[in-house]
Design a protein around this motif. Structure first.
Motif, mmCIF file in Angstrom:
data_model
loop_
_atom_site.group_PDB
_atom_site.id
_atom_site.type_symbol
_atom_site.label_atom_id
_atom_site.label_comp_id
_atom_site.label_asym_id
_atom_site.label_seq_id
_atom_site.Cartn_x
_atom_site.Cartn_y
_atom_site.Cartn_z
ATOM 1 N N THR A 250 0.822 -1.215 0.000
ATOM 2 C CA THR A 250 0.000 0.000 0.000
ATOM 3 C C THR A 250 0.855 1.262 0.000
ATOM 4 O O THR A 250 0.316 2.365 -0.124
ATOM 5 C CB THR A 250 -0.916 0.044 1.238
ATOM 6 O OG1 THR A 250 -0.108 0.062 2.433
ATOM 7 C CG2 THR A 250 -1.856 -1.163 1.264
ATOM 8 N N LEU A 272 -2.707 1.893 -11.012
ATOM 9 C CA LEU A 272 -2.819 2.278 -9.603
ATOM 10 C C LEU A 272 -2.841 3.796 -9.494
ATOM 11 O O LEU A 272 -2.035 4.492 -10.127
ATOM 12 C CB LEU A 272 -1.630 1.733 -8.799
ATOM 13 C CG LEU A 272 -1.446 0.214 -8.817
ATOM 14 C CD1 LEU A 272 -0.162 -0.170 -8.089
ATOM 15 C CD2 LEU A 272 -2.647 -0.482 -8.200
ATOM 16 N N GLU A 273 -3.732 4.320 -8.663
ATOM 17 C CA GLU A 273 -3.817 5.758 -8.468
ATOM 18 C C GLU A 273 -3.131 6.138 -7.161
ATOM 19 O O GLU A 273 -3.336 5.497 -6.124
ATOM 20 C CB GLU A 273 -5.281 6.196 -8.414
ATOM 21 C CG GLU A 273 -5.455 7.699 -8.290
ATOM 22 C CD GLU A 273 -6.918 8.101 -8.292
ATOM 23 O OE1 GLU A 273 -7.264 9.043 -7.556
ATOM 24 O OE2 GLU A 273 -7.713 7.468 -9.020
ATOM 25 N N ARG A 276 -4.634 6.949 -3.713
ATOM 26 C CA ARG A 276 -5.766 6.077 -3.401
ATOM 27 C C ARG A 276 -5.332 4.625 -3.274
ATOM 28 O O ARG A 276 -5.716 3.928 -2.313
ATOM 29 C CB ARG A 276 -6.833 6.199 -4.492
ATOM 30 C CG ARG A 276 -8.119 5.411 -4.195
ATOM 31 C CD ARG A 276 -8.987 5.300 -5.432
ATOM 32 N NE ARG A 276 -8.343 4.474 -6.461
ATOM 33 C CZ ARG A 276 -8.767 4.370 -7.711
ATOM 34 N NH1 ARG A 276 -9.824 5.073 -8.107
ATOM 35 N NH2 ARG A 276 -8.129 3.600 -8.586
ATOM 36 N N ASP A 277 -4.523 4.148 -4.222
ATOM 37 C CA ASP A 277 -4.105 2.741 -4.214
ATOM 38 C C ASP A 277 -2.684 2.547 -3.689
ATOM 39 O O ASP A 277 -2.337 1.453 -3.245
ATOM 40 C CB ASP A 277 -4.182 2.172 -5.636
ATOM 41 C CG ASP A 277 -5.551 2.351 -6.256
ATOM 42 O OD1 ASP A 277 -6.545 1.998 -5.591
ATOM 43 O OD2 ASP A 277 -5.633 2.852 -7.394
#
Length: 340
Positions: A250, A272-273, A276-277
């Protein structure tokens, strides 16, 4: 024909500031050992500035045996994007105390360093700051006793006075940002393969020791990778491998902002942002850190303060010793708290 305006004198400054000529002389010439208050010094300097008074350099040199010039020799500072911080730190400090800075660039060549130091000594500088882009061990040519030398962002085998960034605390601080945000699956991209060599770095091992001590204290075992060099390309490749092997990560700690650029690109390619991710933190605080989207949380290398401290040592405003300068944590928008 009007007569030219008379050049203001020391007596004029004394009268305007309400101080004696001897006190004004001590302040404007930065003579050590004065018991005059900081308020008196400010009053005298403001009066001198208002009158346009400038001490006569030739007379000062004869009187005190000083040229009021400082040598600034860099390895690659003046030809890189890091130039503004290190150079402005030296220039502003010297200017504030009536000194001029002579600059030379060695491009990392030891022979050029010898030539630059010899040139500075020929110019009879009052002291020399040797400034490095990367904190490492360097060999200095012979410098006569009585000429102070300070290494900004480096060390010497002769244990010369120096100024270094406080990397260990920065490493702990960056890791703590992720720990406090609730991250437990963290990757580190990545340690430099030859960072234990003091000719490469004398501070980077401390950075990673701080990271790992913080994570260990929190009971977190990070995923780790080493890199042959630090740049967006190596960061991109390493992040792709790490995220493919450990999709549950994460957060990533990038070792430099340049490497973080590669991590951002890898995240984008994997859909993946950030944040957020995937949360990302780093070190250096180069200008690009504020232009990434989202802006990057990073620990700032204190180039301005390192050069300022080094110059103040040359000027006698600080002891000629070993100083460590904090690395401020620049908290931006690349970290997202993990919710339970």
């Amino acid at each position: 024909m009007p007569k030219p305006a008379q050049r203001p004198t020391l007596a004029d400054v004394a009268a305007a500031s309400g101080m004696s000529k001897s006190a004004v002389s001590m302040i404007l010439n930065d003579r050590p050992g004065s018991r005059l208050s900081p308020e008196a010094a400010i009053r005298v300097r403001e009066a001198a500035e208002a009158l346009g008074y400038r001490p006569n350099p030739a007379a000062q040199s004869l009187r005190w045996g000083k040229t009021r010039t400082i040598g600034f020799v860099s390895d690659m500072v003046t030809v890189t994007r890091l130039a503004p911080g290190m150079i402005s730190g030296a220039l502003r400090t010297a200017r504030a105390h009536g000194h001029t800075v002579l600059m030379a660039e060695t491009e990392g060549n030891p022979a050029h360093l010898t030539e630059a130091v010899a040139s500075m000594l020929h110019q009879r500088v009052d002291g020399i700051v040797v400034a490095l882009m990367q904190a490492r061990l360097i060999l200095l040519p012979h410098i006569p006793e009585g000429v102070p030398v300070v290494i900004a962002n480096g060390t010497t085998p002769g244990d010369h006075p120096n100024v270094l960034p406080e990397e260990y605390a920065a490493g702990r601080g960056i890791a703590d940002i992720l720990i406090r945000a609730g991250h437990t699956r963290i990757g580190v991209v990545g340690e430099l393969e030859n960072a234990d060599d003091p000719l490469v770095s004398v501070t980077i091992p401390q950075r990673f020791q701080g990271i790992y001590d913080a994570l260990d204290a929190a009971g977190i075992a990070p995923e780790r990778t080493t890199l042959p060099a630090w740049n967006p390309r190596t960061g991109h490749a390493a992040a792709l491998r790490m995220l493919a092997a450990h999709p549950d990560l994460t957060a990533i700690i990038a070792c430099t902002d340049g490497v973080a650029v590669g991590v951002y690109q890898a995240a984008h390619e994997l859909g993946l942002e950030i944040p957020r991710d995937l949360s990302v933190v780093s070190f250096d605080d180069e200008e690009l850190a504020t232009f990434l989207r989202p802006a990057l949380t990073t620990a700032r290398l204190p180039y301005i303060d390192m050069a300022r401290y080094a110059t103040e040592m040359i000027l006698g405003l600080r002891d000629l010793t070993h100083e460590v300068v904090p690395m401020p944590l620049m908290t931006r928008h690349s970290v997202r708290p993990i919710t339970a």
